[in-house]
Design an enzyme around this catalytic site. Structure first.
Site, PDB file in Angstrom:
ATOM      1  N   ARG A  46      10.101 -22.468  -0.846  1.00 52.55           N
ATOM      2  CA  ARG A  46       9.575 -21.719  -2.001  1.00 52.55           C
ATOM      3  C   ARG A  46       8.516 -22.563  -2.710  1.00 52.55           C
ATOM      4  NH1 ARG A  46      15.146 -20.401  -2.382  1.00 52.55           N
ATOM      5  NH2 ARG A  46      15.586 -21.911  -4.032  1.00 52.55           N
ATOM      6  N   LYS A 137       7.895 -13.297 -19.942  1.00 55.50           N
ATOM      7  CA  LYS A 137       7.894 -11.930 -19.413  1.00 55.50           C
ATOM      8  C   LYS A 137       9.303 -11.367 -19.326  1.00 55.50           C
ATOM      9  CE  LYS A 137       8.267 -10.160 -15.456  1.00 55.50           C
ATOM     10  NZ  LYS A 137       8.225  -9.821 -14.018  1.00 55.50           N
ATOM     11  N   LYS A 220       2.511  -4.915 -20.086  1.00 56.31           N
ATOM     12  CA  LYS A 220       2.438  -4.846 -18.613  1.00 56.31           C
ATOM     13  C   LYS A 220       3.084  -3.550 -18.153  1.00 56.31           C
ATOM     14  CE  LYS A 220       3.798  -7.299 -14.398  1.00 56.31           C
ATOM     15  NZ  LYS A 220       3.862  -8.589 -13.726  1.00 56.31           N
TER      16      LYS A 220
HETATM   17  C1  5MM Z   1       6.977 -10.889  -8.735  1.00 60.59           C
HETATM   18  O1  5MM Z   1       8.132 -10.067  -8.903  1.00 60.59           O
HETATM   19  C2  5MM Z   1       8.708 -10.097 -10.206  1.00 60.59           C
HETATM   20  C3  5MM Z   1      10.137 -10.517 -10.193  1.00 60.59           C
HETATM   21  O2  5MM Z   1      10.974  -9.616  -9.595  1.00 60.59           O
HETATM   22  P1  5MM Z   1      12.592  -9.900  -9.515  1.00 60.59           P
HETATM   23  O3  5MM Z   1      13.055 -10.325 -10.868  1.00 60.59           O
HETATM   24  O4  5MM Z   1      13.115  -8.556  -9.100  1.00 60.59           O
HETATM   25  O5  5MM Z   1      12.814 -10.945  -8.497  1.00 60.59           O
HETATM   26  C4  5MM Z   1       8.478  -8.718 -10.898  1.00 60.59           C
HETATM   27  O6  5MM Z   1       9.072  -8.657 -12.153  1.00 60.59           O
HETATM   28  C5  5MM Z   1       6.999  -8.562 -11.056  1.00 60.59           C
HETATM   29  O7  5MM Z   1       6.511  -9.528 -11.955  1.00 60.59           O
HETATM   30  C6  5MM Z   1       6.597  -7.180 -11.555  1.00 60.59           C
HETATM   31  O8  5MM Z   1       7.449  -6.163 -11.123  1.00 60.59           O
HETATM   32  C7  5MM Z   1       5.210  -6.868 -11.036  1.00 60.59           C
HETATM   33  O9  5MM Z   1       5.188  -7.102  -9.662  1.00 60.59           O
HETATM   34  P2  5MM Z   1       4.489  -6.066  -8.685  1.00 60.59           P
HETATM   35  O10 5MM Z   1       4.841  -6.558  -7.305  1.00 60.59           O
HETATM   36  O11 5MM Z   1       5.092  -4.723  -8.996  1.00 60.59           O
HETATM   37  O12 5MM Z   1       3.026  -6.163  -8.985  1.00 60.59           O
END
Ligand code: 5MM
Length: 341
Positions: A46, A137, A220
């Site tokens: 990672r 966030k 967002k």
């Molecule tokens: C990058 O993914 C973020 C974290 O997801 P998990 O908490 O489910 O692991 C996610 O919050 C992301 O920041 C947003 O959904 C925007 O990502 P996308 O892929 O929809 O642009």
């Protein structure tokens, strides 16, 4: 709360020509991404993957304004011992941190979730600030189906977002407020518009009640778009027009910027939609990207866990960052996609 400081950070995060890299996948989500490219989901892998992106000098210095990190990454050091946060700062981008603990089943409400993580949040924010994070966030997830979302899901998630945002501002971090209406399902664009508008209006009412200063936050949201399984898919212009119309009626002009999530759109759709909105022009806020998948899918595939692929993966990341940077100015053209990375 020092609103001038918060406002300065928020404006940096949505600087025209740049956008945010959402690299805050939790360990479980990273497992799915790593599985897809045949790489073991270890802490070192990672780190190597994320270091590859953060050391993409052109992308990071020209097109990325901020990076959302997961707790592990905020504390991690690069292979040569440099903290990853330092690499991000040296590129001129702002480090941020995902502070929610995920969307959990909403008791008594099937197929709906409530995002958790408010307990102990004040202390965590103070620690994160000390580690270099300047924004945070929190993602609320709203699902569309025949009888959902319910008012309870919309209200509870908006309330949690507002409590989180107020705590962030109290502790010197700019809150990214992310109420995501999922694009899963067979609903049409009109239903997405109706639910998005309901969710945004409720969220801003809760932010007001909680005393959140709009000048010191970034929104967002999802775009207003057809459900993935809807037989009729709205075109780029309709998505852009309906999204701008919805945002204009729900988001006060005091908010410095709106940075969209990509939500499962293809890389090029996410870019084309953002570009079309900025081409409409005359907007009271900056409109940019805070993409996870739409920025990372191409570099992830190109990297595939091999050190010899780092340069190719960085080129793929730089290309998506540049395309979206242009879209944030309304200067993207489809022909640019065919020029090699
Ligand atoms: C990058 O993914 C973020 C974290 O997801 P998990 O908490 O489910 O692991 C996610 O919050 C992301 O920041 C947003 O959904 C925007 O990502 P996308 O892929 O929809 O642009």
């Amino acid at each position: 709360m020092n609103l001038d400081v918060l406002n300065t950070i928020a404006r940096r995060m949505v600087e025209p020509g740049k956008g945010i890299l959402a690299a805050d996948e939790s360990t479980g989500t990273m497992g799915k991404r790593m599985d897809a490219i045949g790489v073991e989901n270890t802490e070192d892998n990672r780190r190597d993957y994320r270091e590859m992106m953060f050391r993409s000098d052109e992308a990071m210095s020209k097109y990325i304004s901020g990076v959302i990190l997961f707790d592990e990454t905020l504390r991690q050091k690069a292979a040569d011992g440099t903290p990853l946060v330092k690499i991000i700062e040296q590129a001129g981008a702002v480090p941020g941190i995902k502070v929610d603990k995920g969307a959990k089943p909403l008791a008594g409400y099937e197929d709906e979730t409530i995002t958790e993580g408010l307990d102990g949040l004040r202390e965590r924010l103070q620690e994160y600030h000390g580690l270099g994070a300047r924004f945070a966030k929190w993602r609320a997830v709203i699902n569309i189906d025949e009888d959902i979302p319910t008012w309870n899901a919309v209200k509870s998630n908006a309330h949690a977002l507002a409590r989180y945002a107020a705590l962030c501002q109290e502790n010197g971090l700019v809150p990214i407020v992310e109420p995501e209406v999922l694009m899963d399902g067979d609903h049409d664009i009109l239903r997405c518009e109706e639910v998005t508008s309901w969710v945004l209006n409720t969220t801003f009412a809760e932010l007001f009640e909680a005393g959140v200063a709009l000048e010191g936050m970034v929104l967002k949201p999802n775009m207003v778009i057809s459900g993935k399984k809807c037989p009729e898919q709205a075109g780029v212009d309709e998505v852009a027009e309906r999204t701008v119309k919805t945002l204009k009626s729900c988001v006060p002009a005091a908010v410095p910027g709106i940075a969209f999530l990509s939500g499962g759109q293809s890389d090029e759709d996410a870019t084309a939609h953002l570009d079309a909105m900025n081409k409409i022009g005359g907007l009271p806020w900056s409109l940019t990207f805070s993409y996870g998948r739409a920025l990372q899918a191409a570099p992830q595939k190109a990297w595939s866990g091999k050190a010899e692929n780092v340069a190719t993966a960085q080129a793929a990341f730089t290309k998506r960052a540049r395309m979206n940077g242009l879209a944030s100015l309304g200067e993207w053209k489809p022909e640019l996609e065919t020029v090699s990375a």
